[in-house]
Design a protein around this motif. Structure first.
Motif: not given
Length: 333
Positions: A85-93, A132-138, A183-187
């Motif tokens: 879950s991107t939400f949970k990983m964002a909380e974790n990090f 789906d992966f791109q949406n997760q990155l966003i 490259a697209k997201f500047g990472m």
């Protein structure tokens, strides 16, 4: 060599006659050593359904190792985002970056870190699609930065705590596909030469050519991961290579059965297919005496036009593993 930064990739490999507990104690000792030696960062990998590796959850191991070190950056190499879950990983990090300000890296990968069945069990909704992966990155960037995307759940849901210094974003790639997202997201981009020794410099060059600056990163940033081993004893280097040759075949065959001893490996005869795989896999590592290793690190850095090499060292003897990193630190000076 002073301009080349060295980092550590710790896959938490369980040695013969050892166990996960001792392996993780070794990781604690190794990050202390890496910190003292002046290495740049220390990353942890995510693997599933593989009995020889104890690293299933970087987000769990990072805080333990963070408390064992003082200045070295520590992070994931990587979080296999489709498993989570991107939400949970964002909380974790966000929490990790609040615990260790200015020291946390969030390296993100697209691969499952294991077989498809394991990935399905980790996240039954995983479609393995690029969209789906791109949406997760966003998603994960938006959660960590507390941005609001109109007409989305980001208007009402935030990932807390919000770190004053957010984690540094990295995209991991071994084939080049994910480099497009970096490259697209500047990472920042980490190329896994230890997985794929072919075409990496071209992938990195394309990433640099297409890089779009972000608020977090104004210019392209690259490191390269590779297996490596250094010793002043040429016999130890040769033994490490002999064992590495078999170890990669063992993994490719599904890592079934007990891992043989070095003496048993030395007696093995390989068929033509296995010989071809060994020849290919030898491109995935660098090994040698200090002088040889210095030249090989420099060549790798020049090939990729990078100033950071990340080394993963699998060695059954932990003292040999530590000594390898010590010698590499010496040739950096």
């Amino acid at each position: 060599m002073a301009d080349i930064k060295i980092s550590v990739l710790d896959q938490a490999h369980i040695s013969r006659n050892s166990n996960a507990h001792q392996t993780l104690l070794n990781s604690a000792e190794l990050i202390k050593l890496s910190d003292e030696l002046g290495f740049e960062r220390y990353w942890l990998s995510e693997h599933h359904n593989f009995k020889q590796l104890a690293g299933t959850a970087p987000e769990v191991l990072i805080p333990y190792l963070g408390t064992q070190s003082k200045r070295i950056r520590i992070g994931s190499g990587g979080i296999m985002l489709p498993n989570h879950s991107t939400f949970k990983m964002a909380e974790n990090f966000g929490l990790l970056a609040s615990m260790f300000p200015g020291r946390i890296d969030l390296g993100i990968g697209r691969a499952p870190g294991g077989d498809r069945l394991s990935a399905h069990l980790l996240n039954p909704s995983n479609t393995f699609s690029e969209k789906d992966f791109q949406n997760q990155l966003i998603d994960i960037q938006t959660f960590l930065k507390h941005e609001e995307l109109p007409d989305t759940y980001h208007e009402s849901v935030k990932a807390y705590p919000k770190a004053e210094i957010p984690p540094e974003f990295w995209i991991l790639t071994s084939s080049g596909g994910s480099a497009e997202y970096a490259a697209k997201f500047g990472m920042a981009l980490s190329f896994a030469h230890f997985i794929n020794p072919m075409g990496g410099p071209e992938v990195v060059a394309q990433y640099r050519d297409n890089f779009k600056p972000s608020d977090e990163l104004g210019d392209p940033k690259v490191n390269v991961g590779i297996f490596g081993f250094c010793s002043e004893d040429e016999n130890k280097v040769n033994d490490w290579i002999t064992e590495f040759d078999y170890r990669m075949l063992y993994i490719e065959m599904g890592a079934k059965g007990e891992f043989p001893t070095l003496e048993e490996i030395k007696q093995m005869k390989y068929d033509r297919y296995q010989q071809a795989r060994i020849a290919y896999n030898r491109g995935r590592f660098i090994a040698g005496t200090p002088d040889e290793m210095q030249a090989r690190i420099m060549k790798l850095a020049n090939d990729y036009s990078t100033d950071e090499i990340m080394i993963a060292t699998m060695a059954d003897n932990f003292e040999d593993r530590k000594e390898s990193y010590k010698l590499i630190a010496e040739i950096m000076k």
